[in-house]
Write an enzyme that holds these catalytic residues in place. Structure first.
Site, PDB file in Angstrom:
ATOM      1  N   TYR A  34     -68.164   0.433   2.952  1.00 45.52           N
ATOM      2  CA  TYR A  34     -67.949   0.429   1.506  1.00 45.52           C
ATOM      3  C   TYR A  34     -68.496  -0.853   0.892  1.00 45.52           C
ATOM      4  O   TYR A  34     -69.175  -0.834  -0.137  1.00 45.52           O
ATOM      5  CB  TYR A  34     -66.453   0.565   1.225  1.00 45.52           C
ATOM      6  CG  TYR A  34     -66.095   0.739  -0.228  1.00 45.52           C
ATOM      7  CD1 TYR A  34     -66.096   2.005  -0.807  1.00 45.52           C
ATOM      8  CD2 TYR A  34     -65.732  -0.350  -1.011  1.00 45.52           C
ATOM      9  CE1 TYR A  34     -65.757   2.177  -2.142  1.00 45.52           C
ATOM     10  CE2 TYR A  34     -65.389  -0.185  -2.346  1.00 45.52           C
ATOM     11  CZ  TYR A  34     -65.406   1.075  -2.905  1.00 45.52           C
ATOM     12  OH  TYR A  34     -65.068   1.227  -4.231  1.00 45.52           O
ATOM     13  N   SER A  67     -68.162  -2.733  -7.329  1.00 42.57           N
ATOM     14  CA  SER A  67     -66.785  -3.030  -6.938  1.00 42.57           C
ATOM     15  C   SER A  67     -66.647  -4.521  -6.657  1.00 42.57           C
ATOM     16  O   SER A  67     -67.632  -5.194  -6.326  1.00 42.57           O
ATOM     17  CB  SER A  67     -66.414  -2.247  -5.669  1.00 42.57           C
ATOM     18  OG  SER A  67     -65.172  -2.671  -5.143  1.00 42.57           O
TER      19      SER A  67
END
Length: 255
Positions: free
Chosen positions: A155, A142
């Site tokens: 995350y 990501s």
């Protein structure tokens, strides 16, 4: 038909990028094992594939348990005779200010987004070596593995780890002809960003891409299909940025 005769396993295949990648892979000629903890959405993806004339099977898996991921890979090999591509895509999100965290919040996200990828690399790598398959392992990283953003500490830690695991695994698996890569999306229209919608931040999230548009799962699936194919044979140990420029520009004043 870049993936013709290939067998591809996709975790998190019940929705979002995973579902789009499964549908794309089948259109490119692959047979797909759709893996997800959610049986309903996973089987729905399989139905969509079968209704389009493709071949797929569903396997329920909790990627936080190595034995289950290992069994998933074995299922693919038993069902189709091999495993050519492993797409470690399953992921969850949690939006909470860091100082409001409980350690359990961090553990929950990291177990899926980091350990789940590690388990997938390990299980697939071992099986590919055993079967002498010159395979491809693809991980979902990501932009948040590169750039800080408030409220998503766990995350970001997990996605940063995915980036380094990709590089390290690629180095160790290269002697067996196994490539390991990752794709790093920007803001994608998937269930994981529902929190942004709920907070009224959808326009802000969209503006973080250079075109000012949210990325659709099918756009990421196109990239993944290329990475799974022989056309990307020289891409190894690296992260493909599929972020519409997210990491290339930012300012305190917005776009």
């Amino acid at each position: 038909m870049r993936l013709q005769k290939k067998v591809m396993v996709i975790t998190g295949g019940g929705s979002g990028i995973g579902r789009a990648a499964a549908l794309k892979a089948v259109r490119e000629g692959a047979k797909v094992v759709v893996a997800d903890i959610n049986e309903d959405t996973g089987k729905e993806t399989v139905s969509l594939i079968e209704n389009s004339g493709g071949e797929a099977a569903f396997y329920k898996v909790d990627v936080t348990h190595f034995q289950e991921v290992e069994a998933l890979v074995q299922y693919a090999a038993d069902s189709y005779g091999t495993i050519d591509v492993m797409f470690n895509n399953a992921g969850i999100g949690l939006n909470k200010p860091f100082l409001d965290h409980n350690p359990e919040d961090y553990d929950k996200v990291v177990k899926v987004n980091q350990y789940g990828v590690y388990y997938g690399i390990l299980a697939a790598g071992r099986k590919m070596k055993e079967l002498d398959v010159k395979g491809s392992i693809i991980n979902t990283a990501s932009v948040f593995g590169y750039m800080a953003s408030p409220g998503v500490f766990g995350y970001q830690a997990a996605k940063g780890a995915v980036i380094m695991m990709t590089k390290s695994a690629a180095l160790e698996l290269a002697p067996y002809g196994i490539r390991v890569t990752a794709v790093a999306p920007g803001g994608v229209n998937t269930p994981i960003v529902q929190g942004y919608k709920d907070l009224g931040l959808w326009d802000h999230l969209s503006s973080q891409q250079m075109t000012g548009n949210i990325i659709e799962p099918e756009q990421i699936a196109d990239v993944v299909a290329f990475m799974a194919s022989e056309e990307s044979s020289v891409i190894n140990g690296t992260v493909v940025m599929a972020d519409d420029g997210y990491t290339s520009f930012k300012s305190h004043y917005g776009r």
